[in-house]
Design a protein around this motif. Sequence first.
Motif, PDB file in Angstrom:
ATOM      1  N   UNK A 148      30.146 -19.588  -4.249  1.00 42.21           N
ATOM      2  CA  UNK A 148      29.234 -20.368  -5.030  1.00 42.21           C
ATOM      3  C   UNK A 148      28.474 -19.509  -6.037  1.00 42.21           C
ATOM      4  N   UNK A 149      28.110 -18.337  -5.614  1.00 42.60           N
ATOM      5  CA  UNK A 149      27.326 -17.471  -6.488  1.00 42.60           C
ATOM      6  C   UNK A 149      28.112 -17.042  -7.739  1.00 42.60           C
ATOM      7  N   UNK A 150      29.363 -16.619  -7.598  1.00 42.26           N
ATOM      8  CA  UNK A 150      30.108 -16.237  -8.814  1.00 42.26           C
ATOM      9  C   UNK A 150      30.292 -17.407  -9.790  1.00 42.26           C
ATOM     10  N   UNK A 151      30.549 -18.601  -9.251  1.00 40.09           N
ATOM     11  CA  UNK A 151      30.716 -19.771 -10.109  1.00 40.09           C
ATOM     12  C   UNK A 151      29.419 -20.118 -10.827  1.00 40.09           C
ATOM     13  N   UNK A 152      28.310 -20.013 -10.104  1.00 36.20           N
ATOM     14  CA  UNK A 152      27.004 -20.307 -10.696  1.00 36.20           C
ATOM     15  C   UNK A 152      26.675 -19.290 -11.784  1.00 36.20           C
ATOM     16  N   UNK A 153      26.984 -18.028 -11.524  1.00 34.42           N
ATOM     17  CA  UNK A 153      26.728 -16.994 -12.521  1.00 34.42           C
ATOM     18  C   UNK A 153      27.597 -17.210 -13.755  1.00 34.42           C
ATOM     19  N   UNK A 154      28.844 -17.617 -13.543  1.00 36.74           N
ATOM     20  CA  UNK A 154      29.745 -17.888 -14.669  1.00 36.74           C
ATOM     21  C   UNK A 154      29.212 -19.049 -15.506  1.00 36.74           C
ATOM     22  N   UNK A 173      26.141 -21.059 -20.355  1.00 33.38           N
ATOM     23  CA  UNK A 173      24.932 -21.640 -20.934  1.00 33.38           C
ATOM     24  C   UNK A 173      24.237 -20.651 -21.863  1.00 33.38           C
ATOM     25  N   UNK A 174      24.161 -19.398 -21.434  1.00 39.10           N
ATOM     26  CA  UNK A 174      23.551 -18.364 -22.276  1.00 39.10           C
ATOM     27  C   UNK A 174      24.321 -18.189 -23.582  1.00 39.10           C
ATOM     28  N   UNK A 175      25.630 -18.292 -23.515  1.00 41.33           N
ATOM     29  CA  UNK A 175      26.457 -18.177 -24.722  1.00 41.33           C
ATOM     30  C   UNK A 175      26.182 -19.350 -25.663  1.00 41.33           C
ATOM     31  N   UNK A 176      26.054 -20.551 -25.097  1.00 42.14           N
ATOM     32  CA  UNK A 176      25.723 -21.731 -25.912  1.00 42.14           C
ATOM     33  C   UNK A 176      24.390 -21.530 -26.636  1.00 42.14           C
ATOM     34  N   UNK A 177      23.407 -21.046 -25.903  1.00 44.94           N
ATOM     35  CA  UNK A 177      22.078 -20.818 -26.486  1.00 44.94           C
ATOM     36  C   UNK A 177      22.153 -19.736 -27.559  1.00 44.94           C
ATOM     37  N   UNK A 178      22.893 -18.670 -27.267  1.00 45.83           N
ATOM     38  CA  UNK A 178      23.061 -17.575 -28.218  1.00 45.83           C
ATOM     39  C   UNK A 178      23.701 -18.068 -29.519  1.00 45.83           C
ATOM     40  N   UNK A 179      24.589 -19.054 -29.388  1.00 45.25           N
ATOM     41  CA  UNK A 179      25.282 -19.605 -30.552  1.00 45.25           C
ATOM     42  C   UNK A 179      24.471 -20.703 -31.248  1.00 45.25           C
ATOM     43  N   UNK A 230      17.994 -29.864 -25.389  1.00 46.95           N
ATOM     44  CA  UNK A 230      17.140 -29.958 -24.204  1.00 46.95           C
ATOM     45  C   UNK A 230      17.949 -29.872 -22.911  1.00 46.95           C
ATOM     46  N   UNK A 231      19.094 -30.537 -22.868  1.00 42.69           N
ATOM     47  CA  UNK A 231      19.875 -30.528 -21.628  1.00 42.69           C
ATOM     48  C   UNK A 231      20.464 -29.149 -21.328  1.00 42.69           C
ATOM     49  N   UNK A 232      20.776 -28.378 -22.352  1.00 46.29           N
ATOM     50  CA  UNK A 232      21.283 -27.013 -22.151  1.00 46.29           C
ATOM     51  C   UNK A 232      20.174 -26.132 -21.574  1.00 46.29           C
ATOM     52  N   UNK A 233      18.976 -26.239 -22.139  1.00 44.38           N
ATOM     53  CA  UNK A 233      17.835 -25.447 -21.670  1.00 44.38           C
ATOM     54  C   UNK A 233      17.483 -25.826 -20.235  1.00 44.38           C
ATOM     55  N   UNK A 234      17.466 -27.135 -19.937  1.00 41.56           N
ATOM     56  CA  UNK A 234      17.151 -27.606 -18.581  1.00 41.56           C
ATOM     57  C   UNK A 234      18.227 -27.152 -17.589  1.00 41.56           C
TER      58      UNK A 234
END
Length: 72
Positions: free
Chosen positions: A1-7, A12-18, A23-27
């Motif tokens: 579960x942890x590796x999948x959650x980190x992935x 999500x971080x890549x989406x934000x970086x781009x 709001x739903x991405x940040x949440x």
Amino acid sequence: MLPESQAFLDELNEEIKNGNEEKEIIEAKKDVVSFIEELSQILKLIEEKKLSNKDAKDMYKKISNMIDEHEH
């Protein structure tokens, strides 16, 4: 579960970086970070043998329910 959650957090971080700061991405990012922190704490308790089998089963049920809720 942890590796999948980190992935997922990495995605999500890549989406934000781009530039996708919907709001739903940040949440979602906040939820995943919180989930990873809780999961890490549970794993630490298990490693230190500070979590009873009953508590571990209860935690498993709660985590399963949280995952089911987010999938629907």
